[in-house]
Design a protein around this motif. Structure first.
Motif, PDB file in Angstrom:
ATOM      1  N   PRO A   9       0.839  -1.204   0.000  1.00  0.00           N
ATOM      2  CA  PRO A   9       0.000   0.000   0.000  1.00  0.00           C
ATOM      3  C   PRO A   9       0.874   1.253   0.000  1.00  0.00           C
ATOM      4  CG  PRO A   9      -0.065  -1.057   2.158  1.00  0.00           C
ATOM      5  CD  PRO A   9       0.802  -1.911   1.278  1.00  0.00           C
ATOM      6  N   ALA A  15      -3.503   1.593  -3.770  1.00  0.00           N
ATOM      7  CA  ALA A  15      -2.832   0.459  -4.400  1.00  0.00           C
ATOM      8  C   ALA A  15      -2.229   0.981  -5.698  1.00  0.00           C
ATOM      9  CB  ALA A  15      -3.829  -0.651  -4.694  1.00  0.00           C
ATOM     10  N   TRP A  17      -6.976   1.744  -1.887  1.00  0.00           N
ATOM     11  CA  TRP A  17      -6.486   0.441  -1.447  1.00  0.00           C
ATOM     12  C   TRP A  17      -7.614  -0.580  -1.322  1.00  0.00           C
ATOM     13  CZ3 TRP A  17      -2.307  -2.300  -1.405  1.00  0.00           C
ATOM     14  CH2 TRP A  17      -2.217  -3.426  -0.588  1.00  0.00           C
TER      15      TRP A  17
END
Length: 163
Positions: free
Chosen positions: A24, A69, A114
């Protein structure tokens, strides 16, 4: 320099092979780059935006609100290619997923929330399918091909990017 970069939109879409980074990332800002590696940095009038591994941001106590992400489109897209960013953005927008695009010399990198990373990968993989109606398909309600690009430098917070 000789380049094998892909310029054709259909070829770009068919061969983009999105790859999800397991790490992340955090978008941080301050007066200067933080004391850790940044995968993206942008100098703006208000300060420096740095995208760093979330673990580094937390270790250094860097304030951050957005955890993302990173998805890399592994096709070597030409910086002057037209339509790739538009097609990717539309596919993700249709899935309700925000995206911040950053172009490198070889690849485009997408930063998505994410918690939406798997949905983003699914939307992108659907876009690469041979039966995908993008671009310009009337079957998805797009009577004309969207303009856009496959390369260029963009601000990770949604500034100018490849098309």
């Amino acid at each position: 320099m000789t380049s094998d970069a892909v310029r054709d939109l259909q070829q770009l879409l068919a061969s983009m092979e999105p790859a999800l980074d397991p790490e992340p990332y955090a978008f941080t800002t301050g007066p200067a780059l933080p004391d850790c590696p940044a995968v993206v940095s942008v100098v703006e009038a208000e300060g420096v935006t740095a995208v760093v591994a979330r673990a580094n941001a937390e270790r250094l106590g860097l304030a951050h609100e957005y955890v993302a992400a990173r998805i890399t489109l592994t096709v070597h897209s030409a910086l002057e290619a037209v339509g790739l960013t538009a097609a990717v953005a539309r596919a993700l927008a249709d899935a309700g997923i925000s995206c911040n695009v950053v172009a490198g010399y070889f690849h485009d990198h997408l930063f998505v929330p994410w918690e939406r990373r798997e949905g983003a990968i699914a939307a992108l993989e659907a876009l690469t399918a041979p039966e995908s109606p993008w671009p310009g398909s009337r079957s998805r309600g797009r009577g004309t091909q969207a303009a856009g690009g496959g390369g260029g430098v963009g601000a990770p917070a949604g500034g100018a990017t490849r098309g």
